[in-house]
Write a protein that holds these residues in place. Structure first.
Motif, PDB file in Angstrom:
ATOM      1  N   MET A 103       5.056   9.273  -8.958  1.00 40.08           N
ATOM      2  CA  MET A 103       5.186   7.606  -9.587  1.00 40.08           C
ATOM      3  C   MET A 103       5.927   6.848  -8.067  1.00 40.08           C
ATOM      4  O   MET A 103       6.835   7.545  -7.815  1.00 40.08           O
TER       5      MET A 103
ATOM      6  N   ASP B  63       7.936   2.916  -7.646  1.00 38.01           N
ATOM      7  CA  ASP B  63       7.914   1.444  -8.074  1.00 38.01           C
ATOM      8  C   ASP B  63       7.335   0.490  -7.440  1.00 38.01           C
ATOM      9  O   ASP B  63       6.744  -0.441  -7.712  1.00 38.01           O
ATOM     10  N   GLU B  64       7.514   0.932  -5.912  1.00 30.20           N
ATOM     11  CA  GLU B  64       6.757  -0.004  -4.892  1.00 30.20           C
ATOM     12  C   GLU B  64       6.085   0.759  -3.965  1.00 30.20           C
ATOM     13  O   GLU B  64       6.519   1.769  -3.660  1.00 30.20           O
TER      14      GLU B  64
ATOM     15  N   SER C  60       2.822  -2.173  -7.066  1.00 28.59           N
ATOM     16  CA  SER C  60       4.103  -1.843  -7.771  1.00 28.59           C
ATOM     17  C   SER C  60       3.735  -1.078  -8.801  1.00 28.59           C
ATOM     18  O   SER C  60       2.521  -1.225  -9.465  1.00 28.59           O
ATOM     19  N   ASP C  61       4.623  -0.080  -9.414  1.00 25.59           N
ATOM     20  CA  ASP C  61       4.411   0.545 -10.492  1.00 25.59           C
ATOM     21  C   ASP C  61       2.976   1.331 -10.465  1.00 25.59           C
ATOM     22  O   ASP C  61       2.101   1.100 -11.047  1.00 25.59           O
ATOM     23  N   VAL C  62       2.815   2.327  -9.538  1.00 19.04           N
ATOM     24  CA  VAL C  62       1.807   3.078  -9.306  1.00 19.04           C
ATOM     25  C   VAL C  62       2.074   4.518  -9.612  1.00 19.04           C
ATOM     26  O   VAL C  62       3.078   5.196  -9.299  1.00 19.04           O
ATOM     27  N   ASP C  63       0.780   5.085  -9.968  1.00 15.20           N
ATOM     28  CA  ASP C  63       0.784   6.536 -10.241  1.00 15.20           C
ATOM     29  C   ASP C  63      -0.007   7.165  -8.916  1.00 15.20           C
ATOM     30  O   ASP C  63      -1.344   6.675  -8.739  1.00 15.20           O
TER      31      ASP C  63
ATOM     32  N   ASN D   5      -2.854   1.917 -10.912  1.00  9.89           N
ATOM     33  CA  ASN D   5      -1.880   1.052 -11.266  1.00  9.89           C
ATOM     34  C   ASN D   5      -1.349   1.181 -12.733  1.00  9.89           C
ATOM     35  O   ASN D   5      -1.880   2.158 -13.192  1.00  9.89           O
ATOM     36  N   ASP D   6      -0.156   0.421 -13.200  1.00 10.17           N
ATOM     37  CA  ASP D   6       0.266   0.651 -14.266  1.00 10.17           C
ATOM     38  C   ASP D   6      -0.566   0.502 -15.577  1.00 10.17           C
ATOM     39  O   ASP D   6      -0.373   0.788 -16.772  1.00 10.17           O
TER      40      ASP D   6
END
Length: 193
Positions: A76, A78-79, A84-87, A125-126
């Motif tokens: 994971m 954060d940026e 942002s917030d990607v796996d 993405n999230d």
């Protein structure tokens, strides 16, 4: 991913259903553990990843096995370059050789493993939507570990590995080169037959 799950279920059934044949040439192994990146992937600082692998091995000569398997790793960020917030998921296949040799006169053995990987990167993405991906490409791995017997056919295998993959990732209409390299600390359960 679907083929990998089918392979994993097949290996589990094989592992559970094969008649005991002590010290046979075949083995199946399930490995799981943590992955720690050794560098940022592009501008993405990845957290600790998790993953697992299922392999089948065949002893071609005393102390030397060839192995093949399917693996999955999840990180994971954060940026990142993809938002942002990607796996970030790495999935694919591994093929190589494994040297397993007893330590002195004990039942404990050490393991040295080296091989090639044929992996694929996906970034979601999230919301779970795919925002970037790569084709499968060649990478490599090397590792060391211990083989601890649990009876005649079962073994516990703590392992540390280094894995590296360089790929081009397609984001929207652009392609960018990224490197994913990490160290895994894993524990495997193996059965020989």
């Amino acid at each position: 991913m679907r083929r990998g799950i089918v392979l994993l279920v097949g290996l589990l059934l094989l592992c559970a259903g094969v008649a005991s044949a002590s010290d046979g040439p075949w083995s199946v192994e399930l490995l799981g553990g943590a992955a720690f990146t050794t560098q940022d992937m592009g501008d993405a600082n990845l957290g600790t990843g998790l993953g697992f692998e299922a392999t089948v091995a065949y002893r071609v000569m005393q102390h030397l096995d060839v192995y093949g398997g399917w693996d999955w790793r999840h990180f994971m960020a954060d940026e990142s370059f993809a938002g942002s917030d990607v796996d970030i998921e790495e999935t694919g296949y591994a093929l190589g050789v494994r040297f397993v040799h007893p330590v002195g006169t004990s039942t404990l053995s050490y393991i040295i493993r080296a091989g090639a990987t044929y992996d694929h990167l996906e970034i979601e993405n999230d919301d779970g939507d795919l925002v970037a991906d790569s084709e499968h490409g060649l990478g490599w791995e090397g590792g060391v570990g211990l083989d601890i017997p649990l009876g005649e056919d079962w073994h516990v295998r703590p392992m540390a590995r280094y894995r590296s993959l360089s790929q081009d990732i397609d984001i929207e209409d652009e392609s960018m080169a990224v490197d994913l390299s990490y160290v895994t600390l894993e524990v495997g359960l193996s059965r020989s037959f």
